[in-house]
Motif scaffolding. Structure first.
Motif, PDB file in Angstrom:
ATOM      1  N   PRO A  97       0.781  -3.845   4.165  1.00 25.73           N
ATOM      2  CA  PRO A  97       0.850  -2.371   4.353  1.00 25.73           C
ATOM      3  C   PRO A  97       0.331  -2.080   5.859  1.00 25.73           C
ATOM      4  O   PRO A  97       0.899  -1.033   6.224  1.00 25.73           O
ATOM      5  CB  PRO A  97      -0.618  -2.149   3.631  1.00 25.73           C
ATOM      6  N   LEU A  98      -0.063  -2.897   6.694  1.00 28.95           N
ATOM      7  CA  LEU A  98      -0.088  -2.816   8.073  1.00 28.95           C
ATOM      8  C   LEU A  98       1.177  -2.822   8.866  1.00 28.95           C
ATOM      9  O   LEU A  98       1.510  -1.928   9.599  1.00 28.95           O
ATOM     10  CB  LEU A  98      -1.023  -3.658   8.733  1.00 28.95           C
ATOM     11  N   VAL A  99       1.945  -3.763   8.396  1.00 33.93           N
ATOM     12  CA  VAL A  99       3.365  -3.986   9.171  1.00 33.93           C
ATOM     13  C   VAL A  99       4.227  -2.943   8.691  1.00 33.93           C
ATOM     14  O   VAL A  99       4.774  -2.248   9.691  1.00 33.93           O
ATOM     15  CB  VAL A  99       3.846  -5.355   8.536  1.00 33.93           C
ATOM     16  N   ALA A 100       4.141  -2.291   7.287  1.00 34.08           N
ATOM     17  CA  ALA A 100       4.758  -1.155   7.159  1.00 34.08           C
ATOM     18  C   ALA A 100       4.651   0.065   8.004  1.00 34.08           C
ATOM     19  O   ALA A 100       5.538   0.861   8.065  1.00 34.08           O
ATOM     20  CB  ALA A 100       4.850  -0.922   5.591  1.00 34.08           C
ATOM     21  N   THR A 101       3.471   0.129   8.290  1.00 32.06           N
ATOM     22  CA  THR A 101       3.169   1.460   9.057  1.00 32.06           C
ATOM     23  C   THR A 101       3.475   1.037  10.637  1.00 32.06           C
ATOM     24  O   THR A 101       3.509   2.062  11.357  1.00 32.06           O
ATOM     25  CB  THR A 101       1.830   1.718   9.006  1.00 32.06           C
ATOM     26  N   ALA A 102       3.660  -0.097  10.941  1.00 31.82           N
ATOM     27  CA  ALA A 102       3.996  -0.295  12.515  1.00 31.82           C
ATOM     28  C   ALA A 102       5.295  -0.228  13.009  1.00 31.82           C
ATOM     29  O   ALA A 102       5.498  -0.026  14.247  1.00 31.82           O
ATOM     30  CB  ALA A 102       3.464  -1.844  12.687  1.00 31.82           C
ATOM     31  N   GLY A 103       6.419  -0.245  12.008  1.00 32.87           N
ATOM     32  CA  GLY A 103       7.592  -0.443  12.608  1.00 32.87           C
ATOM     33  C   GLY A 103       8.424   1.006  12.817  1.00 32.87           C
ATOM     34  O   GLY A 103       7.648   1.964  11.961  1.00 32.87           O
ATOM     35  N   ARG A 104       9.184   1.129  13.520  1.00 29.40           N
ATOM     36  CA  ARG A 104       9.934   2.544  13.536  1.00 29.40           C
ATOM     37  C   ARG A 104      10.843   2.846  12.395  1.00 29.40           C
ATOM     38  O   ARG A 104      11.071   3.870  11.930  1.00 29.40           O
ATOM     39  CB  ARG A 104      10.940   2.506  14.792  1.00 29.40           C
ATOM     40  N   ILE A 105      11.325   1.711  11.820  1.00 31.24           N
ATOM     41  CA  ILE A 105      12.184   1.859  10.556  1.00 31.24           C
ATOM     42  C   ILE A 105      11.479   0.818   9.955  1.00 31.24           C
ATOM     43  O   ILE A 105      11.534  -0.501  10.195  1.00 31.24           O
ATOM     44  CB  ILE A 105      13.659   1.407  10.765  1.00 31.24           C
ATOM     45  N   THR A 106      11.253   1.182   8.393  1.00 32.62           N
ATOM     46  CA  THR A 106      10.697  -0.113   7.455  1.00 32.62           C
ATOM     47  C   THR A 106      11.390  -0.126   6.353  1.00 32.62           C
ATOM     48  O   THR A 106      11.789   0.838   5.914  1.00 32.62           O
ATOM     49  CB  THR A 106       9.283   0.836   6.939  1.00 32.62           C
ATOM     50  N   VAL A 107      11.711  -1.393   6.192  1.00 37.04           N
ATOM     51  CA  VAL A 107      12.645  -1.833   5.062  1.00 37.04           C
ATOM     52  C   VAL A 107      11.763  -2.599   4.113  1.00 37.04           C
ATOM     53  O   VAL A 107      11.084  -3.456   4.532  1.00 37.04           O
ATOM     54  CB  VAL A 107      13.846  -2.653   5.637  1.00 37.04           C
ATOM     55  N   ALA A 108      11.964  -2.205   2.981  1.00 38.85           N
ATOM     56  CA  ALA A 108      11.087  -2.790   1.705  1.00 38.85           C
ATOM     57  C   ALA A 108      11.904  -3.375   0.679  1.00 38.85           C
ATOM     58  O   ALA A 108      12.767  -2.605   0.398  1.00 38.85           O
ATOM     59  CB  ALA A 108       9.997  -1.772   1.286  1.00 38.85           C
ATOM     60  N   GLU A 109      11.811  -4.615   0.584  1.00 34.70           N
ATOM     61  CA  GLU A 109      12.542  -5.338  -0.577  1.00 34.70           C
ATOM     62  C   GLU A 109      11.353  -5.424  -1.723  1.00 34.70           C
ATOM     63  O   GLU A 109      10.306  -6.045  -1.622  1.00 34.70           O
ATOM     64  CB  GLU A 109      12.905  -6.533  -0.153  1.00 34.70           C
ATOM     65  N   VAL A 110      11.829  -5.023  -2.756  1.00 31.13           N
ATOM     66  CA  VAL A 110      11.075  -5.032  -4.221  1.00 31.13           C
ATOM     67  C   VAL A 110      11.507  -5.630  -5.209  1.00 31.13           C
ATOM     68  O   VAL A 110      13.015  -5.810  -5.249  1.00 31.13           O
ATOM     69  CB  VAL A 110      10.305  -3.609  -4.461  1.00 31.13           C
ATOM     70  N   GLU A 111      10.742  -6.059  -6.184  1.00 29.28           N
ATOM     71  CA  GLU A 111      11.341  -6.935  -7.428  1.00 29.28           C
ATOM     72  C   GLU A 111      11.823  -5.845  -8.464  1.00 29.28           C
ATOM     73  O   GLU A 111      12.828  -5.915  -9.315  1.00 29.28           O
ATOM     74  CB  GLU A 111      10.104  -7.591  -7.958  1.00 29.28           C
ATOM     75  N   GLU A 112      11.213  -4.575  -8.478  1.00 31.27           N
ATOM     76  CA  GLU A 112      11.399  -3.534  -9.463  1.00 31.27           C
ATOM     77  C   GLU A 112      11.334  -2.119  -8.716  1.00 31.27           C
ATOM     78  O   GLU A 112      10.358  -1.895  -8.019  1.00 31.27           O
ATOM     79  CB  GLU A 112      10.603  -3.705 -10.368  1.00 31.27           C
ATOM     80  N   ILE A 113      12.279  -1.283  -9.018  1.00 27.47           N
ATOM     81  CA  ILE A 113      12.464   0.007  -8.699  1.00 27.47           C
ATOM     82  C   ILE A 113      12.224   0.908  -9.961  1.00 27.47           C
ATOM     83  O   ILE A 113      12.919   0.803 -10.766  1.00 27.47           O
ATOM     84  CB  ILE A 113      13.452   0.511  -7.861  1.00 27.47           C
ATOM     85  N   VAL A 114      11.001   1.718  -9.882  1.00 28.75           N
ATOM     86  CA  VAL A 114      10.664   2.586 -11.097  1.00 28.75           C
ATOM     87  C   VAL A 114      11.092   4.192 -10.766  1.00 28.75           C
ATOM     88  O   VAL A 114      11.013   4.326  -9.458  1.00 28.75           O
ATOM     89  CB  VAL A 114       9.356   2.324 -11.452  1.00 28.75           C
ATOM     90  N   PRO A 115      10.961   4.829 -11.667  1.00 30.06           N
ATOM     91  CA  PRO A 115      11.031   6.289 -11.353  1.00 30.06           C
ATOM     92  C   PRO A 115       9.786   7.084 -11.118  1.00 30.06           C
ATOM     93  O   PRO A 115       8.870   6.218 -11.415  1.00 30.06           O
ATOM     94  CB  PRO A 115      11.696   6.919 -12.913  1.00 30.06           C
ATOM     95  N   PRO A 116      10.059   8.271 -10.495  1.00 29.46           N
ATOM     96  CA  PRO A 116       8.792   8.755  -9.841  1.00 29.46           C
ATOM     97  C   PRO A 116       7.743   9.035 -11.144  1.00 29.46           C
ATOM     98  O   PRO A 116       8.276   9.383 -12.257  1.00 29.46           O
ATOM     99  CB  PRO A 116       9.092   9.860  -9.121  1.00 29.46           C
ATOM    100  N   GLY A 117       6.397   8.875 -10.900  1.00 28.85           N
ATOM    101  CA  GLY A 117       5.457   9.098 -11.917  1.00 28.85           C
ATOM    102  C   GLY A 117       5.113   7.622 -12.662  1.00 28.85           C
ATOM    103  O   GLY A 117       4.171   7.838 -13.414  1.00 28.85           O
ATOM    104  N   GLU A 118       5.808   6.688 -12.563  1.00 24.59           N
ATOM    105  CA  GLU A 118       5.754   5.643 -13.293  1.00 24.59           C
ATOM    106  C   GLU A 118       4.150   4.836 -12.753  1.00 24.59           C
ATOM    107  O   GLU A 118       3.577   3.942 -13.204  1.00 24.59           O
ATOM    108  CB  GLU A 118       6.711   4.800 -13.207  1.00 24.59           C
ATOM    109  N   LEU A 119       3.891   4.903 -11.351  1.00 28.92           N
ATOM    110  CA  LEU A 119       3.230   4.247 -10.510  1.00 28.92           C
ATOM    111  C   LEU A 119       1.858   4.911 -10.659  1.00 28.92           C
ATOM    112  O   LEU A 119       2.027   6.310 -10.376  1.00 28.92           O
ATOM    113  CB  LEU A 119       3.665   3.998  -9.312  1.00 28.92           C
TER     114      LEU A 119
END
Length: 116
Positions: free
Chosen positions: A62-84
């Motif tokens: 969470p801290l690293v994600a806020t520190a970069g000018r461009i944040t790239v996230a690799e995830v195991e699963e992408i869900v539609p909005p409202g699922e989280l």
């Protein structure tokens, strides 16, 4: 963008850096380190980049994600909005610029034993 520190005063590290005295103690101005890219590994994300981490990935991602000018996230699963669940989101999508769904090999460790 920068901070004053007493660490390095009077050493070669301080050469060429601004020096000031506060309350009788000498400090040097140290520029902050900024990263062009922040690479994080998440567990789940929605289409907007809201991230959830699992286990020890919750420590620094969470801290690293806020520190970069461009944040790239690799995830195991992408869900539609409202699922989280909103309370479960560790990094809001405002910090995520790119989202990649990776393929991960789930390694299962097996205990091996030998006869006595």
């Amino acid at each position: 963008p920068a901070f004053y520190t007493a660490t390095g005063v009077g050493t070669p590290v301080a050469k060429g850096k601004e020096e000031r005295t506060f309350a009788g103690r000498r400090y040097i101005l140290e520029n902050a380190i900024t990263g062009d890219f922040a690479l994080v590994k998440g567990w789940k994300a929605d289409w907007y980049g809201n991230l959830i981490y699992r286990h020890t990935a919750q420590n620094f991602n969470p801290l690293v994600a806020t520190a970069g000018r461009i944040t790239v996230a690799e995830v195991e699963e992408i869900v539609p909005p409202g699922e989280l669940e909103p309370a479960a989101v560790h990094t809001p999508g405002i910090y995520v610029d790119r989202l990649i769904q990776g393929t991960f090999e789930k390694r299962i460790e097996q205990a091996t034993t030998r006869s006595a």
